[in-house]
Design an enzyme around this catalytic site. Structure first.
Site, PDB file in Angstrom:
ATOM      1  N   HIS A 155       9.000  59.380   8.774  1.00 46.73           N
ATOM      2  CA  HIS A 155       9.219  58.689   7.506  1.00 46.73           C
ATOM      3  C   HIS A 155       9.144  59.721   6.393  1.00 46.73           C
ATOM      4  O   HIS A 155       8.119  60.363   6.191  1.00 46.73           O
ATOM      5  CB  HIS A 155       8.174  57.596   7.286  1.00 46.73           C
ATOM      6  N   CYS A 156      10.246  59.888   5.673  1.00 44.21           N
ATOM      7  CA  CYS A 156      10.354  60.918   4.645  1.00 44.21           C
ATOM      8  C   CYS A 156      10.031  60.314   3.280  1.00 44.21           C
ATOM      9  O   CYS A 156      10.747  59.430   2.798  1.00 44.21           O
ATOM     10  CB  CYS A 156      11.765  61.515   4.639  1.00 44.21           C
ATOM     11  N   LYS A 157       8.948  60.795   2.668  1.00 46.86           N
ATOM     12  CA  LYS A 157       8.594  60.309   1.335  1.00 46.86           C
ATOM     13  C   LYS A 157       9.524  60.861   0.265  1.00 46.86           C
ATOM     14  O   LYS A 157       9.672  60.255  -0.793  1.00 46.86           O
ATOM     15  CB  LYS A 157       7.151  60.695   1.015  1.00 46.86           C
TER      16      LYS A 157
END
Length: 356
Positions: A155-157
């Site tokens: 999950h890429c912030k």
């Protein structure tokens, strides 16, 4: 009526709640992509940095380069920026959810979130009990997006979305193009800074500088909207841009190299962080060996029939020695260590040298 509705939601979600063992679980609306609110702070920060570097690159420093290098750099940086913009927006927009989830989940309706006190895992036997769909072996239910993502990587912030099989190629292309663009811009900044100290006249090759008599005055935002500024302002932009560009290049190059290594290893970021998740269906070289006697260890593995497998020879030699040893003297590779009060696996038979 409200109490009845809560009891119905609780009973529909967990059988234990039907027995009065708990309260209704918390709900959370699943996120569709990177445009779903709320936006992340670092996501907005990344957009601001991208806009700033694009403006100072194309409007301040590249126009100071002498021809034909300014046209060359315009072309290279333009291509890198266009590719990054396209791949960045694509990685943001594409929904990485599993096919069954995209067909079933309504992104406007809240869903229960994972409660570890109720179940040990959200996905059991390739079935997600939250999304209520059958998923693949590399699918993971993201707690932030609250949905199952096929071929989950991380999950890429910075993108405010999950990176999975459907948008991983766009994510990798965005990282590569951003790394290339930052590198080219840093080269331009270093050239401008060095030439300003050595021979600043080279940076005033643009015809619009003919009307500027003061050598301490510079024109920014050439050629469309020239704004006169002092050399202090120009060098201030240069220092700030070099510091910001160097930081971005360091982070992006590290991220790019990491994903290149993962690509050649054939694993995802999530599997790299959790090596126990690697399944037997994957190539043997990707799974960490459990012991030296494991068939997956390179010592015991041979892909070419013409290559002598040392592990097989070792096992054959032990078997022949065991068969030749009288039954009364066989220890099955175990010796008793009275000082430790337990079997010692370092028996003489197990550590007998291999004779070829």
């Amino acid at each position: 009526m409200k109490r009845f509705s809560q009891q119905f939601q609780c009973a529909a979600w967990d059988p234990a709640c039907r027995r009065g063992a708990g309260k209704p679980p918390p709900f959370k609306t699943p996120r569709k992509n990177g445009w779903s609110c709320p936006l992340q702070v670092i996501q907005v920060l990344a957009w601001l940095v991208l806009i700033y570097l694009a403006v100072v690159g194309f409007a301040v420093f590249i126009p100071l380069l002498p021809p034909p290098w300014n046209y060359v750099v315009y072309s290279l940086n333009g291509v890198a920026f266009a590719v990054h913009l396209f791949s960045h927006l694509a990685a943001l927009t594409v929904d990485p959810a599993h096919t069954m989830v995209r067909a079933k989940v309504n992104y406007s309706m809240p869903m229960p979130i994972f409660d570890r006190t109720k179940r040990p895992h959200v996905i059991l036997d390739l079935h997600c009990y939250l999304c209520d769909v059958t998923v693949g072996p590399k699918t993971k239910h993201c707690g932030v997006c609250n949905k199952c993502v096929d071929d989950f990587d991380h999950h890429c912030k910075w993108l405010n979305t999950c990176v999975g099989g459907r948008n991983y190629s766009f994510f990798f292309l965005a990282v590569f193009s951003a790394t290339l663009g930052c590198f080219l811009l840093l080269v331009v900044l270093l050239f401008v800074f060095i030439q300003y100290l050595v021979e600043p006249q080279i940076l005033r090759a643009n015809p619009q500088f003919l009307g500027v008599a003061d050598e301490e005055s510079w024109l920014l935002f050439l050629p469309l909207a020239p704004i006169r500024a002092s050399s202090t302002v120009l060098m201030g932009f240069a220092f700030l841009s070099m510091a910001l560009c160097s930081t971005c290049l360091l982070m992006l190059s590290h991220l790019l190299w990491f994903h290149v290594v993962l690509f050649f290893r054939g694993v995802t970021t999530y599997e790299y962080i959790n090596p126990s998740l690697l399944r037997p269906s994957q190539p043997e070289k990707e799974r960490p060996p459990s012991s030296l006697t494991s068939k997956t260890h390179p010592l015991f593995r041979s892909t070419d029939s013409s290559v002598v497998n040392v592990g097989d020879l070792f096992i054959r030699n032990m078997s022949s020695q065991l068969s030749a040893t009288p039954a009364s003297q066989r220890t099955m590779g175990m010796s008793w260590d009275s000082s430790r009060g337990s079997h010692d696996p370092r028996g003489s038979l197990l550590w007998t040298s291999v004779e070829f």
